[in-house]
Scaffold this motif. Structure first.
Motif, PDB file in Angstrom:
ATOM      1  N   SER A  94       0.898  -1.137   0.225  1.00 30.44           N
ATOM      2  CA  SER A  94       0.032  -0.093  -0.149  1.00 30.44           C
ATOM      3  C   SER A  94       0.878   1.319  -0.023  1.00 30.44           C
ATOM      4  CB  SER A  94      -0.904   0.007   1.447  1.00 30.44           C
ATOM      5  OG  SER A  94       0.116   0.258   2.322  1.00 30.44           O
ATOM      6  N   ILE A  95       0.329   2.276  -0.494  1.00 30.65           N
ATOM      7  CA  ILE A  95       1.216   3.603  -0.437  1.00 30.65           C
ATOM      8  C   ILE A  95       1.459   3.956   0.857  1.00 30.65           C
ATOM      9  CG2 ILE A  95      -0.857   5.173  -0.668  1.00 30.65           C
ATOM     10  CD1 ILE A  95       2.333   5.745  -2.675  1.00 30.65           C
ATOM     11  N   LYS A  96       0.767   3.604   1.953  1.00 29.06           N
ATOM     12  CA  LYS A  96       1.051   4.104   3.223  1.00 29.06           C
ATOM     13  C   LYS A  96       2.245   3.266   3.707  1.00 29.06           C
ATOM     14  CE  LYS A  96      -1.785   4.399   7.630  1.00 29.06           C
ATOM     15  NZ  LYS A  96      -0.774   4.890   8.086  1.00 29.06           N
ATOM     16  N   GLU A  97       2.235   1.850   3.407  1.00 29.21           N
ATOM     17  CA  GLU A  97       3.329   1.259   3.882  1.00 29.21           C
ATOM     18  C   GLU A  97       4.866   1.564   2.966  1.00 29.21           C
ATOM     19  OE1 GLU A  97       0.896  -2.510   2.734  1.00 29.21           O
ATOM     20  OE2 GLU A  97       2.758  -3.435   4.218  1.00 29.21           O
ATOM     21  N   ILE A  98       4.356   2.026   1.542  1.00 22.78           N
ATOM     22  CA  ILE A  98       5.560   2.676   1.046  1.00 22.78           C
ATOM     23  C   ILE A  98       6.086   3.693   1.515  1.00 22.78           C
ATOM     24  CG2 ILE A  98       6.346   3.254  -1.116  1.00 22.78           C
ATOM     25  CD1 ILE A  98       4.247   1.364  -2.589  1.00 22.78           C
ATOM     26  N   ALA A  99       5.403   4.593   2.086  1.00 21.10           N
ATOM     27  CA  ALA A  99       5.819   6.079   2.565  1.00 21.10           C
ATOM     28  C   ALA A  99       6.483   5.763   3.881  1.00 21.10           C
ATOM     29  CB  ALA A  99       4.521   6.765   2.749  1.00 21.10           C
ATOM     30  N   GLU A 100       5.743   4.672   4.626  1.00 22.52           N
ATOM     31  CA  GLU A 100       6.740   4.486   5.887  1.00 22.52           C
ATOM     32  C   GLU A 100       8.103   4.026   5.702  1.00 22.52           C
ATOM     33  OE1 GLU A 100       2.640   3.227   8.230  1.00 22.52           O
ATOM     34  OE2 GLU A 100       3.933   1.590   7.950  1.00 22.52           O
ATOM     35  N   LYS A 101       8.342   2.958   4.662  1.00 18.87           N
ATOM     36  CA  LYS A 101       9.552   2.492   4.552  1.00 18.87           C
ATOM     37  C   LYS A 101      10.448   3.170   3.758  1.00 18.87           C
ATOM     38  CE  LYS A 101       7.851  -2.515   4.041  1.00 18.87           C
ATOM     39  NZ  LYS A 101       8.496  -3.073   5.012  1.00 18.87           N
ATOM     40  N   THR A 102       9.949   4.346   2.893  1.00 15.44           N
ATOM     41  CA  THR A 102      10.814   5.226   2.280  1.00 15.44           C
ATOM     42  C   THR A 102      11.027   6.612   3.174  1.00 15.44           C
ATOM     43  OG1 THR A 102       9.099   6.013   1.013  1.00 15.44           O
ATOM     44  CG2 THR A 102      10.385   4.361  -0.028  1.00 15.44           C
ATOM     45  N   GLY A 103       9.988   6.865   3.781  1.00 19.80           N
ATOM     46  CA  GLY A 103      10.109   8.307   4.503  1.00 19.80           C
ATOM     47  C   GLY A 103       9.748   9.441   3.715  1.00 19.80           C
ATOM     48  N   VAL A 104       9.015   8.953   2.554  1.00 17.82           N
ATOM     49  CA  VAL A 104       8.465   9.982   1.406  1.00 17.82           C
ATOM     50  C   VAL A 104       6.943  10.087   1.623  1.00 17.82           C
ATOM     51  CG1 VAL A 104       8.261  10.431  -1.106  1.00 17.82           C
ATOM     52  CG2 VAL A 104      10.260   9.316  -0.145  1.00 17.82           C
ATOM     53  N   ASP A 105       6.494  11.253   1.464  1.00 11.74           N
ATOM     54  CA  ASP A 105       5.352  11.587   1.568  1.00 11.74           C
ATOM     55  C   ASP A 105       4.424  10.957   0.719  1.00 11.74           C
ATOM     56  OD1 ASP A 105       2.984  13.775   2.598  1.00 11.74           O
ATOM     57  OD2 ASP A 105       2.791  13.602   0.516  1.00 11.74           O
ATOM     58  N   GLU A 106       3.400  10.113   1.126  1.00 13.76           N
ATOM     59  CA  GLU A 106       2.450   9.083   0.454  1.00 13.76           C
ATOM     60  C   GLU A 106       1.810   9.641  -0.641  1.00 13.76           C
ATOM     61  OE1 GLU A 106       0.397   7.645   4.076  1.00 13.76           O
ATOM     62  OE2 GLU A 106      -1.277   7.497   2.267  1.00 13.76           O
ATOM     63  N   LEU A 107       0.962  10.851  -0.434  1.00 13.98           N
ATOM     64  CA  LEU A 107       0.220  11.367  -1.478  1.00 13.98           C
ATOM     65  C   LEU A 107       1.205  12.089  -2.490  1.00 13.98           C
ATOM     66  CD1 LEU A 107      -2.383  13.250   0.571  1.00 13.98           C
ATOM     67  CD2 LEU A 107      -2.584  11.046  -0.602  1.00 13.98           C
ATOM     68  N   LYS A 108       2.336  12.731  -2.408  1.00  8.68           N
ATOM     69  CA  LYS A 108       3.161  13.074  -3.441  1.00  8.68           C
ATOM     70  C   LYS A 108       3.760  12.017  -4.123  1.00  8.68           C
ATOM     71  CE  LYS A 108       4.517  17.101  -0.848  1.00  8.68           C
ATOM     72  NZ  LYS A 108       5.757  17.662  -0.038  1.00  8.68           N
ATOM     73  N   LEU A 109       4.167  10.845  -3.378  1.00  7.63           N
ATOM     74  CA  LEU A 109       4.714   9.779  -4.232  1.00  7.63           C
ATOM     75  C   LEU A 109       3.635   8.973  -5.033  1.00  7.63           C
ATOM     76  CD1 LEU A 109       7.351   7.896  -4.701  1.00  7.63           C
ATOM     77  CD2 LEU A 109       6.634   6.570  -2.751  1.00  7.63           C
ATOM     78  N   GLU A 110       2.518   8.735  -4.604  1.00  4.18           N
ATOM     79  CA  GLU A 110       1.394   8.416  -5.438  1.00  4.18           C
ATOM     80  C   GLU A 110       1.184   8.991  -6.551  1.00  4.18           C
ATOM     81  OE1 GLU A 110      -2.614   6.332  -3.883  1.00  4.18           O
ATOM     82  OE2 GLU A 110      -2.942   8.596  -3.922  1.00  4.18           O
ATOM     83  N   ARG A 111       1.433  10.294  -6.678  1.00  6.31           N
ATOM     84  CA  ARG A 111       1.147  10.817  -8.089  1.00  6.31           C
ATOM     85  C   ARG A 111       2.205  10.740  -8.928  1.00  6.31           C
ATOM     86  NH1 ARG A 111       1.006  16.460  -4.379  1.00  6.31           N
ATOM     87  NH2 ARG A 111      -0.605  15.723  -3.077  1.00  6.31           N
ATOM     88  N   VAL A 112       3.385  10.576  -8.416  1.00  5.93           N
ATOM     89  CA  VAL A 112       4.565  10.157  -9.375  1.00  5.93           C
ATOM     90  C   VAL A 112       4.214   8.777  -9.690  1.00  5.93           C
ATOM     91  CG1 VAL A 112       7.093   9.831  -9.228  1.00  5.93           C
ATOM     92  CG2 VAL A 112       6.099  11.579  -8.090  1.00  5.93           C
ATOM     93  N   LEU A 113       4.068   7.835  -8.999  1.00  8.40           N
ATOM     94  CA  LEU A 113       3.628   6.570  -9.377  1.00  8.40           C
ATOM     95  C   LEU A 113       2.674   6.371 -10.573  1.00  8.40           C
ATOM     96  CD1 LEU A 113       4.443   4.513  -6.140  1.00  8.40           C
ATOM     97  CD2 LEU A 113       5.716   4.752  -7.920  1.00  8.40           C
ATOM     98  N   ARG A 114       1.768   7.190 -10.121  1.00  3.35           N
ATOM     99  CA  ARG A 114       0.386   7.054 -11.572  1.00  3.35           C
ATOM    100  C   ARG A 114       1.021   7.745 -12.760  1.00  3.35           C
ATOM    101  NH1 ARG A 114      -4.178   7.445  -6.863  1.00  3.35           N
ATOM    102  NH2 ARG A 114      -4.322   5.243  -6.801  1.00  3.35           N
ATOM    103  N   LEU A 115       2.003   8.443 -12.607  1.00  2.00           N
ATOM    104  CA  LEU A 115       2.543   9.000 -13.868  1.00  2.00           C
ATOM    105  C   LEU A 115       3.410   7.958 -14.692  1.00  2.00           C
ATOM    106  CD1 LEU A 115       3.470  11.301 -16.091  1.00  2.00           C
ATOM    107  CD2 LEU A 115       5.003  11.936 -14.511  1.00  2.00           C
TER     108      LEU A 115
END
Ligand SMILES: C[S@@+](CC[C@H](N)C(=O)[O-])C[C@H]1O[C@@H](n2cnc3c(N)ncnc32)[C@H](O)[C@@H]1O
Length: 461
Positions: free
Chosen positions: A112-133
């Motif tokens: 989940s984007i939440k788990e990814i954010a926890e593991k990477t320390g990156v903001d989940e909503l910002k990263l989700e936008r990048v991944l969908r692109l």
């Protein structure tokens, strides 16, 4: 040329290419292709070499797909997408730097984007936008809403893999250089515009430096850590051409009864190591480069278990060649870093030690024009005529450019990248001829390979 016949013709070529590609996969008992799995496909192995028919089918498919996309897409949408393409490049670097592909591993369901954010320390909503692109461009996948997983492309940028160096060091270098590239070509000072030395490039403008990127007093020489990163990135470029260079030339024949192969400006030694693994009868391999490359090269050679059979030695290729004997000298992706005059000096150093038992091979791309053939040949007929063991490119089908368009994208990208970085370029055949002749040699034969490199045999004039 009416647009309808153009589209139909490209569609016919695409269908023929895909049919051949599928038949070749089936003939080799390989599974279907899928982007909806985290598993790599056997053809993703960096050492995989497609059969001649599969390679040509892939080139023709990419060329026709690229043109069909341009035909069908709204031109204004194409312009708009081009404007922000740079965010995709930045997005790939970001995901590599935070180690996302390694974190996702081979999980089919993804995280989940939440788990990814926890593991990477990156903001989940910002990263989700990048991944969908990135997903729109074939990187990563979203198996269920808000969950992200690897696919065949993102698998390549896991930490420690060659692709990681492309997606990080090389990506960042050229992103920066690209920003100043228009200013280099269209510089307000006409002297700067006309200049062809490596001190008047987008690199100096972007990095605010007055030294060149390559060369004895250059950027890489002054910063050994940077030199190691560049060397790793060059090794990472290898898989786009090395398998074909190794397989599509009779290296064992040319090296027969010779003392060995000398790779001049050989970097970390990736070509020598690939050749050593495939051709056990070739006696010896020597990788020549600048002193700062030694550490990286010796580590790379050791990692392949080839210490002893492949050795590193310091040689400045502008100075007299120290190895005199019955050698096959190779210059791969080296002459393209220099002007025609400098390249000719390097060639002269080899010519001075050549004898009847030695020779020079230039391994570089040969740039083809983008002209569309009006008398293109039917792809099916061309594929039927292909020799199964000796690779020969098929002629371009109708409406497919001589350089096979999209399939030659990497050659043209590197051509422009070299211009921006060091004012050098990939050469057309006449340009290669000019440099070789200036170096006192002549071209004997140009051999195509399954990849973007050609192997040009050069002999004293
Ligand atoms: C683009 S890389 C190519 C490396 C390798 N041949 C390959 O195909 O991966 C260019 C190489 O030329 C080397 N080089 C630059 N200037 C040199 C010089 N004056 N003498 C010897 N090698 C040099 C660099 O260190 C680098 O390894």
């Amino acid at each position: 040329m009416t647009s309808i016949s153009e589209l139909s013709s490209l569609q016919k070529t695409l269908n023929a290419a895909i049919d051949t590609f599928k038949a070749e996969l089936a003939a080799q008992n390989m599974p279907e292709l899928s982007l909806n799995t985290s598993k790599p496909h056997p053809i993703d192995d960096l050492a995989f070499i497609p059969t001649p028919a599969m390679f040509e089918a892939r080139r023709a498919a990419l060329a026709s797909l690229g043109l069909i996309k341009s035909l069908i897409q709204s031109p204004y949408d194409a312009l708009t997408a081009n404007t922000w393409m740079v965010m995709e490049v930045a997005g790939v670097r970001l995901t590599a730097e935070i180690g996302l592909a390694s974190i996702l591993g081979d999980s089919e369901e993804g995280l989940s984007i939440k788990e990814i954010a926890e593991k990477t320390g990156v903001d989940e909503l910002k990263l989700e936008r990048v991944l969908r692109l990135l997903i729109t461009q074939g990187w990563f996948r979203e198996p269920k809403q808000g969950y992200f997983a690897n696919n065949r492309l993102s698998n390549l940028i896991k930490k420690g893999l060659p692709g990681f160096h492309l997606a990080t060091y090389m990506n960042e270098l050229f992103m920066k250089v690209a920003t100043n590239f228009p200013e280099m070509i269209n510089h307000p000072d006409p002297e700067f515009r006309k200049n062809t030395d490596p001190l008047h490039t987008a690199f100096q403008l972007a990095y605010k430096t007055d030294i060149s990127y390559f060369g004895a007093d250059g950027w890489l020489t002054k910063d050994p850590e940077e030199a190691v990163k560049f060397g790793q990135s060059m090794v990472a470029v290898g898989p786009t051409s090395d398998p074909g260079v190794v397989a599509d030339f009779a290296w064992d024949e040319i090296a027969k009864d010779k003392d060995g192969i000398v790779d001049v400006g050989g970097g970390q030694g990736s070509l020598c190591c690939s050749l050593a693994a495939k051709y056990p009868n070739i006696k010896k391999f020597v990788v020549q480069d600048l002193p700062e490359t030694r550490e990286g090269a010796e580590a790379y050679i050791a990692s392949k278990g080839l210490t002893g059979r492949v050795e590193f030695e310091v040689q400045d290729f502008f100075k007299p060649q120290q190895r005199k004997g019955k050698y096959v000298y190779v210059m791969q992706r080296v002459l393209h870093d220099w002007s025609t005059e400098k390249g000719a000096i390097m060639i002269k150093q080899i010519r001075d030690v050549l004898n009847e038992d030695s020779c020079l091979l230039i391994v570089d791309t040969v740039i083809q024009p983008g002209v569309v053939s009006s008398e293109g040949q039917d792809l099916v007929q061309s594929l039927l005529k292909l020799n199964k063991s000796v690779y020969q490119p098929v002629p371009p089908p109708e409406f497919i450019p001589v350089d096979f368009g999209e399939a030659s994208r990497i050659q043209h990208q590197i051509n422009v990248a070299l211009t921006a970085l060091c004012n050098s370029f990939e050469r057309t055949l006449p340009q290669l001829q000019e440099m070789v002749e200036l170096g006192g040699m002549k071209i004997k034969k140009v051999n195509a390979t399954r990849g973007w490199a050609s192997i040009t045999e050069v002999v004293p004039a």
